[in-house]
Design an enzyme around this catalytic site. Structure first.
Site, PDB file in Angstrom:
ATOM      1  CE1 TYR A  14     110.134  38.900 -26.235  1.00 11.23           C
ATOM      2  CE2 TYR A  14     108.708  37.844 -27.842  1.00 11.23           C
ATOM      3  CZ  TYR A  14     108.941  38.855 -26.935  1.00 11.23           C
ATOM      4  OH  TYR A  14     107.982  39.808 -26.711  1.00 11.23           O
ATOM      5  CG  HIS A  19     112.494  35.650 -19.953  1.00 13.60           C
ATOM      6  ND1 HIS A  19     112.846  35.267 -18.679  1.00 13.60           N
ATOM      7  CD2 HIS A  19     111.252  36.197 -19.836  1.00 13.60           C
ATOM      8  CE1 HIS A  19     111.880  35.564 -17.840  1.00 13.60           C
ATOM      9  NE2 HIS A  19     110.898  36.117 -18.508  1.00 13.60           N
ATOM     10  CG  ASN A  66     105.532  36.482 -17.542  1.00 14.19           C
ATOM     11  OD1 ASN A  66     106.553  35.857 -17.299  1.00 14.19           O
ATOM     12  ND2 ASN A  66     105.519  37.798 -17.644  1.00 14.19           N
ATOM     13  CG  ASN A 112     106.558  37.472 -13.245  1.00 15.92           C
ATOM     14  OD1 ASN A 112     106.358  37.420 -12.031  1.00 15.92           O
ATOM     15  ND2 ASN A 112     106.877  38.593 -13.863  1.00 15.92           N
TER      16      ASN A 112
END
Length: 174
Positions: A14, A19, A66, A112
């Site tokens: 990631y 994000h 989240n 979120n």
């Protein structure tokens, strides 16, 4: 004291995704403040610094995006900080790529991770949003925000991260 939380997801897969713009900005701030993310506390990895006589805690929640709310709540409680001392930095697909927006308070919008933070601590904290832009037509939103930022777009986001760090420094500088 100020707590600055950069949102993102843990793991190498990631690291350079849309994000993780919050994590990348927190790392930029740590470099500027000559701090290192070495401490694990409150469900986060943190870096501690001082700027203009103000103690600054930089945090990257390790709960996945989240589920960031509990980590933020724990940090605020442990350091006995008011919501007004919290700054959250994160990506926003509802803003044009590379654009920075600052808000004193507000709702979570469509994010979120922010929704979870608002659920745990409320809306009365500062936020710096970095525009990630919208996915291509037909592309799923989740796959877009979790995709690696294309090489051609990276200069846009390097500037955006620097601008977000500038704004955070402005806020903590008084």
């Amino acid at each position: 004291m100020k707590i600055i939380v950069g949102l993102g997801n843990i793991g190498d897969g990631y690291a350079h995704t849309y994000h993780n713009l919050g994590f990348l900005t927190a790392e930029c701030l740590a470099a500027r403040l000559k701090a290192a993310f070495t401490k694990k506390e409150c469900g986060s990895v943190t870096a501690h610094a001082e700027f203009n006589g103000e103690r600054v805690i930089l945090a990257k929640p390790q709960t996945m995006m989240n589920r960031s709310g509990l980590a933020v709540q724990k940090l605020l409680g442990y350091y006995k900080c008011a919501l007004s001392d919290l700054i959250v930095i994160y990506d926003d697909v509802d803003i044009e790529k590379g654009t920075i927006r600052y808000r004193e308070t507000g709702s979570s919008g469509t994010h979120n991770g922010m929704r979870d933070i608002v659920l745990y601590v409320g809306e009365e904290f500062k936020r710096i949003r970095i525009g990630a832009g919208r996915p291509r037509e037909g592309q799923d939103l989740a796959s877009y925000v979790l995709s690696v930022i294309p090489k051609d777009d990276r200069p846009i986001f390097v500037k955006a991260i620097e601008a977000a760090a500038d704004k955070a420094m402005e806020i903590i500088g008084g």
